[in-house]
Design a protein around this motif. Structure first.
Motif, short mmCIF file in Angstrom:
data_model
loop_
_atom_site.label_atom_id
_atom_site.label_comp_id
_atom_site.label_asym_id
_atom_site.label_seq_id
_atom_site.Cartn_x
_atom_site.Cartn_y
_atom_site.Cartn_z
N MET A 1 0.83 -1.21 0.00
CA MET A 1 0.00 0.00 0.00
C MET A 1 0.86 1.26 0.00
SD MET A 1 -2.94 1.25 2.66
CE MET A 1 -4.15 0.07 2.15
N SER A 2 1.89 1.30 0.85
CA SER A 2 2.73 2.49 0.95
C SER A 2 3.49 2.74 -0.35
CB SER A 2 3.72 2.36 2.11
OG SER A 2 4.56 1.25 1.93
N LYS A 3 3.81 1.66 -1.08
CA LYS A 3 4.52 1.82 -2.36
C LYS A 3 3.64 2.53 -3.38
CE LYS A 3 7.35 -1.43 -3.39
NZ LYS A 3 7.95 -2.72 -3.83
N ASN A 4 2.35 2.16 -3.41
CA ASN A 4 1.43 2.81 -4.34
C ASN A 4 1.17 4.27 -3.96
OD1 ASN A 4 1.14 0.62 -6.01
ND2 ASN A 4 -0.71 -0.15 -5.03
N ILE A 5 1.12 4.54 -2.67
CA ILE A 5 0.94 5.92 -2.22
C ILE A 5 2.15 6.76 -2.63
CG2 ILE A 5 0.87 7.41 -0.16
CD1 ILE A 5 -0.96 5.35 1.10
N GLN A 6 3.35 6.19 -2.50
CA GLN A 6 4.56 6.90 -2.90
C GLN A 6 4.56 7.19 -4.40
OE1 GLN A 6 7.77 4.48 -1.45
NE2 GLN A 6 7.27 4.88 0.70
N LYS A 7 4.03 6.26 -5.19
CA LYS A 7 3.91 6.49 -6.64
C LYS A 7 3.03 7.70 -6.91
CE LYS A 7 4.44 1.79 -8.49
NZ LYS A 7 3.73 0.67 -9.16
N MET A 8 1.91 7.78 -6.20
CA MET A 8 0.99 8.90 -6.40
C MET A 8 1.58 10.21 -5.89
SD MET A 8 -2.80 7.20 -5.80
CE MET A 8 -2.40 6.08 -4.46
N GLN A 9 2.37 10.13 -4.84
CA GLN A 9 3.03 11.33 -4.33
C GLN A 9 4.09 11.86 -5.29
OE1 GLN A 9 4.00 9.79 -0.17
NE2 GLN A 9 3.47 11.92 0.28
N ASN A 10 4.55 10.99 -6.19
CA ASN A 10 5.64 11.36 -7.10
C ASN A 10 5.16 12.11 -8.34
OD1 ASN A 10 8.49 11.28 -7.59
ND2 ASN A 10 8.10 9.78 -9.21
N VAL A 11 3.85 12.33 -8.48
CA VAL A 11 3.38 13.10 -9.63
C VAL A 11 3.79 14.56 -9.47
CG1 VAL A 11 1.43 11.54 -10.02
CG2 VAL A 11 1.10 13.61 -8.66
N LYS A 12 4.00 15.22 -10.58
CA LYS A 12 4.41 16.62 -10.55
C LYS A 12 3.25 17.52 -10.13
CE LYS A 12 8.24 16.84 -13.85
NZ LYS A 12 8.69 17.43 -15.12
N SER A 13 3.59 18.55 -9.39
CA SER A 13 2.62 19.54 -8.97
C SER A 13 2.58 20.71 -9.96
CB SER A 13 2.99 20.06 -7.57
OG SER A 13 2.38 21.30 -7.31
N VAL A 14 1.48 21.42 -9.97
CA VAL A 14 1.37 22.62 -10.79
C VAL A 14 2.47 23.62 -10.45
CG1 VAL A 14 -0.26 23.75 -9.20
CG2 VAL A 14 -0.27 24.36 -11.63
N LEU A 176 -3.06 21.69 -6.39
CA LEU A 176 -2.66 21.76 -4.98
C LEU A 176 -3.55 20.89 -4.09
CD1 LEU A 176 -1.90 25.59 -4.73
CD2 LEU A 176 -0.39 23.71 -5.42
N LEU A 177 -4.85 20.80 -4.43
CA LEU A 177 -5.76 19.97 -3.64
C LEU A 177 -5.44 18.49 -3.82
CD1 LEU A 177 -8.20 19.45 -1.82
CD2 LEU A 177 -9.65 19.62 -3.85
N LEU A 178 -5.19 18.09 -5.07
CA LEU A 178 -4.87 16.69 -5.34
C LEU A 178 -3.62 16.27 -4.58
CD1 LEU A 178 -6.35 14.68 -7.28
CD2 LEU A 178 -4.39 14.92 -8.80
N LYS A 179 -2.62 17.17 -4.55
CA LYS A 179 -1.39 16.88 -3.80
C LYS A 179 -1.66 16.82 -2.30
CE LYS A 179 2.36 16.68 -5.12
NZ LYS A 179 3.18 15.49 -5.49
N LYS A 180 -2.48 17.75 -1.82
CA LYS A 180 -2.79 17.78 -0.38
C LYS A 180 -3.51 16.50 0.04
CE LYS A 180 -6.03 20.56 1.37
NZ LYS A 180 -6.73 21.76 1.90
N GLU A 181 -4.42 16.03 -0.80
CA GLU A 181 -5.17 14.80 -0.49
C GLU A 181 -4.22 13.61 -0.34
OE1 GLU A 181 -8.43 14.00 -0.08
OE2 GLU A 181 -9.57 15.73 -0.79
N ILE A 182 -3.38 13.40 -1.33
CA ILE A 182 -2.53 12.21 -1.30
C ILE A 182 -1.47 12.32 -0.19
CG2 ILE A 182 -0.90 13.05 -3.05
CD1 ILE A 182 -2.13 9.43 -2.50
N ASP A 183 -0.97 13.52 0.05
CA ASP A 183 0.02 13.71 1.11
C ASP A 183 -0.59 13.49 2.49
OD1 ASP A 183 1.96 14.26 -0.76
OD2 ASP A 183 1.86 16.44 -0.52
N SER A 184 -1.85 13.88 2.66
CA SER A 184 -2.53 13.70 3.95
C SER A 184 -2.80 12.22 4.23
CB SER A 184 -3.85 14.48 3.97
OG SER A 184 -3.61 15.87 3.84
N PHE A 185 -3.22 11.49 3.20
CA PHE A 185 -3.43 10.05 3.38
C PHE A 185 -2.09 9.33 3.60
CE2 PHE A 185 -7.69 10.70 1.60
CZ PHE A 185 -8.44 9.85 2.42
N ALA A 186 -1.04 9.86 2.99
CA ALA A 186 0.29 9.25 3.17
C ALA A 186 0.74 9.33 4.63
CB ALA A 186 1.31 9.94 2.26
#
Length: 399
Positions: A1-14, A176-186
């Motif tokens: 699970m943490s590996k997939n979350i890290q993948k999503m955290q690795n997307v570029k931000s605006v 910024l919201l998409l990043k905040k969501e995934i970082d908060s769940f991480a």
């Protein structure tokens, strides 16, 4: 699970791409609740999109095009038109916003001065949206130099505006919201401060079966309430009489309880319940194993509230998805509201997922005391199940 979350955290931000003098298409989530008069009853999702829009304004975007859906329309209708969003959006941005149909969007863009903001009509008015139609995806991509997905609430959908458009956009990044969501769940899932508690409720085990199975490797404790706890209580031998029970999932419930025991994950079920009759006029609190004939469980009882509150106070990270009773009826809201108050009073890192749960916390007056409230229901559920959400799959990533 943490590996997939890290993948999503690795997307570029605006924040990581050039915006100045670029046409920016932002997929926002303006799917807000409306009353019978089509007035907005909760503008949280609009407010959550404002930071990304303001960032693009401040970064010098040539134009900003906002794309969203509203409800589940069957073709075009005034009831689901995004025109109802326009005034609230302008007030929150303190700027004029042009309303346009997708078919006229390019013409509209050509007539506007630099720095203009356009809100497109409900994207689900187009049949191709939910089918991830290639032509619709191309049309959306043709409007922009930079595509920004900031709609976490639809990030689990492979639709044209959340998935297909990225195939044709030169630059595609997270808002910024998409990043905040995934970082908060991480914070709650990748390296949590333990004990980690999952509180799960709602009406059906079937909707959260994958979650309960996959998260047993992550959490330390699970509290189960709401109507779905009836199925678990029946699985351990209690006759729940007229309560909502998924009899076809009794074996699955037994299996989850068995695996949890093997993995040393403690599961807590209600010890008493609030019951009522079909007309909901007669209310009685009874032990969970002694539900009377012709009655159904509709809320957790006071002894269960005390038990669950003790568990909550003992945990450092809390994830809550699903109310613990029929909270929308004031007579049966005490259990859910009490749990909400206790979470709000702790120093634990708390994450709320799911529209009903967020609504319950808001009604209880605890919204501001929760660490993070997600804007996505189905998306947050799938995230907790450990999958990479489709919207994240197609965005640009860091090296």
């Amino acid at each position: 699970m943490s590996k997939n979350i890290q993948k999503m955290q690795n997307v570029k931000s605006v924040r990581e791409v050039e915006i100045k003098d670029k046409r920016v298409l932002i997929r926002v989530d303006f799917n807000v609740p409306l009353d019978d008069e089509l007035n907005i009853s909760d503008d949280t999702r609009i407010r959550e999109a404002i930071p990304t829009i303001n960032y693009c304004i401040d970064a010098g975007a040539k134009s900003i095009i906002l794309v969203s859906h509203l409800g589940r329309p069957k073709g075009k209708s005034d009831e689901f038109s995004l025109k109802v969003i326009l005034k609230r959006l302008e007030r929150l941005l303190n700027k004029n916003v042009v309303f346009a149909d997708l078919d006229n969007a390019q013409v509209t863009l050509n007539t506007l001065v630099d720095g203009s903001i356009i809100l497109l009509e409900n994207i689900r008015f187009y049949e191709g949206e939910e089918k991830n139609d290639d032509n619709l995806s191309k049309k959306l991509a043709s409007l922009c130099d930079v595509y920004v997905n900031d709609a976490f609430g639809t990030s689990h959908r492979k639709h044209s505006s959340t998935y297909g458009v990225a195939k044709y956009a030169n630059v595609k990044v997270a808002g910024l919201l998409l990043k905040k969501e995934i970082d908060s769940f991480a914070v709650a899932l990748s390296n949590p401060i333990r004990p980690l508690l999952l509180i799960v409720g709602g009406s059906k085990v079937s909707s959260k079966l994958t979650l309960l199975t996959s998260i047993l490797d992550v959490v330390d404790k699970i509290v189960i309430g709401g109507a779905m706890s009836n199925t678990f209580l029946k699985a351990v031998g209690y006759d729940m009489k007229d309560s909502l029970v998924e009899d076809n999932l009794l074996e699955e419930a037994k299996n989850i309880l068995r695996i949890a025991k093997e993995k040393h994950v403690k599961i807590y079920l209600p010890v008493d319940v609030v019951t009522t009759t079909k007309d909901k006029k007669d209310i009685k609190i009874v032990p969970a194993q002694d539900v009377p004939d012709e009655r159904m469980a509709v809320d957790i009882g006071p002894a269960t509230v005390r038990l669950f509150n003790e568990v909550i106070r003992d945990c450092e990270t809390i994830i809550w998805n699903g109310p613990l009773g029929m909270y929308e009826d004031q007579k049966f809201s005490r259990g859910t509201f009490s749990i909400s108050h206790t979470i709000a009073d702790t120093y634990a890192y708390s994450v709320i997922g799911g529209g009903d749960t967020a609504d319950a916390v808001n009604r209880a007056g605890d919204k501001d005391s929760i660490s993070f409230t997600s804007t996505g229901g189905g998306a947050s559920l799938e995230l907790l199940e450990g999958v990479v959400l489709p919207a994240f799959e197609v965005l640009d990533t860091r090296e």
